[in-house]
Design an enzyme around this catalytic site. Structure first.
Site, PDB file in Angstrom:
ATOM      1  N   GLU A 129       0.856  -1.182   0.000  1.00 43.22           N
ATOM      2  CA  GLU A 129       0.000   0.000   0.000  1.00 43.22           C
ATOM      3  C   GLU A 129       0.895   1.235   0.000  1.00 43.22           C
ATOM      4  O   GLU A 129       2.048   1.172   0.412  1.00 43.22           O
ATOM      5  CB  GLU A 129      -0.874   0.020   1.256  1.00 43.22           C
ATOM      6  CG  GLU A 129      -1.817  -1.157   1.386  1.00 43.22           C
ATOM      7  CD  GLU A 129      -2.899  -1.174   0.323  1.00 43.22           C
ATOM      8  OE1 GLU A 129      -3.220  -0.090  -0.216  1.00 43.22           O
ATOM      9  OE2 GLU A 129      -3.396  -2.263   0.023  1.00 43.22           O
ATOM     10  N   TYR A 232      -7.229   4.266 -21.056  1.00 44.14           N
ATOM     11  CA  TYR A 232      -7.641   3.857 -19.713  1.00 44.14           C
ATOM     12  C   TYR A 232      -7.080   4.847 -18.694  1.00 44.14           C
ATOM     13  O   TYR A 232      -5.892   5.207 -18.766  1.00 44.14           O
ATOM     14  CB  TYR A 232      -7.131   2.446 -19.392  1.00 44.14           C
ATOM     15  CG  TYR A 232      -7.584   2.009 -18.026  1.00 44.14           C
ATOM     16  CD1 TYR A 232      -8.882   1.555 -17.837  1.00 44.14           C
ATOM     17  CD2 TYR A 232      -6.739   2.118 -16.918  1.00 44.14           C
ATOM     18  CE1 TYR A 232      -9.334   1.210 -16.568  1.00 44.14           C
ATOM     19  CE2 TYR A 232      -7.194   1.773 -15.653  1.00 44.14           C
ATOM     20  CZ  TYR A 232      -8.490   1.325 -15.491  1.00 44.14           C
ATOM     21  OH  TYR A 232      -8.944   0.992 -14.249  1.00 44.14           O
TER      22      TYR A 232
END
Ligand SMILES: *[C@@H]1O[C@H](CO)[C@@H](O)[C@H](O)[C@H]1NC(C)=O
Ligand SMILES: *[C@@H]1O[C@H](CO)[C@@H](O)[C@H](O)[C@H]1NC(C)=O
Length: 352
Positions: A129, A232
């Site tokens: 993370e 994207y």
């Protein structure tokens, strides 16, 4: 007295020759086997330490038990024993601590000192993370020997993906593109830079949003859905050094859509991917001008296709959680010497 019949009417020599050949063959085989054994014995210590390395997962990431991989079969990394069995603590050469679980249990959940921590055992802090989503980084100084994360300066660097140049790359075929811009987002937070940018961008061009708040993904999942799109939005949930996730590697690259990135700066991306493989939001003074450029590429095929030039040489690897990570630690331990290392200032480093 009757003459004893000759025992070798056809000539003993031939029989002897046959026997001799059989012995020679057996001796040859034995010799070869011995040579092989000797060769293997000599090679073994050279192969990074010889005996197998035990890597212990102190917590299984997010408390979800899973079957542990065979590192040799999956990643061609031999001599590894992965285990989540804490009774193997004393024999483990490395113990992995997943940060999210460490934050949940607190430092009180770490091994308590009995049995004592073997002096050559390495404690590895593992986190994928970003600092913005890594609570509890303080108070972890001087505990660990190694770090493992997406940061290139980790002791064990495991990115979310990478490009590699195979000896014979598969020919690249651009999937048929019928749509313009896609975005998949599960964690919608108005405070995030990515949501603010999206709100401005969508004023100027249509964007299909998938995920919790948007459209449902097709049966084949993200990659299949996105492959029909030209672009994207690979927008990271927070912006940090080297924090480039599967949003780029899988959602965009694996789906053969051109990534429009929002994350660390362009120069940081260029440490990992070719400059002409992506579009950075910072390349444009405003979302409106980015929208204009995307619409230009939509109408100009040769310009659009230039974003795929790198595919002649490279292929995309998307790292798979968590087996690859565990096996990489094992490989690192096998390749490491005996030098002592202690991670001081974990938070300062990770947040830099
Ligand atoms: C597997 O690893 C060995 C030793 O590191 C190497 O010689 C061999 O080429 C590798 N095989 C594959 C298929 O990558
Ligand atoms: C690992 O770190 C501990 C202290 O945190 C230290 O005592 C030990 O010597 C280190 N071991 C290695 C192999 O670096």
């Amino acid at each position: 007295m009757e003459a004893t019949p000759r025992r070798c009417p056809g000539g003993c020599r031939r029989r002897w020759r046959r026997r001799w050949r059989r012995w020679a063959l057996a001796a040859g085989l034995l010799g070869a086997a011995a040579a092989l054994a000797l060769f293997a014995a000599l090679r073994e210590p050279a192969r990074a330490g010889g005996e197998a390395v035990t890597v212990l997962l102190w917590w299984e990431p997010f408390g979800r038990p899973r079957r542990l991989a065979d590192c040799r079969r999956h990643y061609n990394i031999s001599g590894c024993r992965l285990s989540a069995d804490r009774s193997r603590f004393a024999e483990a050469q490395a113990v992995l601590f997943h940060h999210r679980d460490l934050a949940r249990h607190g430092p009180g959940g770490l091994p308590r000192g009995s049995p004592p921590r073997p002096p050559r055992q390495r404690w590895v802090w593992m986190n994928f993370e970003s600092p913005s989503h890594s609570p509890g980084l303080r108070g972890l100084s001087g505990l660990f020997n190694w770090t493992m994360s997406y940061r290139r300066d980790s002791d064990v660097f495991v990115p979310y993906g990478y490009l590699y140049a195979p000896p014979a790359p598969r020919p690249f075929v651009l999937p048929r593109k019928t749509r313009l811009v896609a975005w998949v987002i599960s964690n919608w937070n108005e405070e995030h830079a990515r949501v603010r940018y999206y709100r401005q961008l969508k004023e100027h061009l249509p964007i299909d949003v998938y995920g919790a708040r948007g459209l449902a993904l097709a049966e084949g999942g993200v990659v299949e859905t996105v492959s029909a799109y030209k672009f994207y939005l690979a927008f990271e949930n927070s912006q940090h050094t080297d924090y480039i996730t599967e949003k780029l590697w899988r959602n965009a690259f694996s789906a053969s859509a051109v990534p429009v990135v929002l994350g660390p700066r362009r120069a940081n991306y260029e440490r990992f991917i070719p400059p002409d493989s992506f579009i950075h939001v910072d390349d444009f003074p405003s979302p409106r001008l980015l929208a204009t450029y995307l619409k230009f590429l939509d109408k100009n095929k040769p310009n659009y296709r230039r974003y795929f030039a790198w595919r002649k040489k490279y292929e995309v690897h998307v790292t798979s959680f968590w087996d690859e990570h565990f096996c990489k630690v094992c490989e690192a331990v096998r390749g490491a010497g005996n030098q002592i290392k202690i991670v001081q200032n974990l938070a300062t480093w990770f947040e830099s």
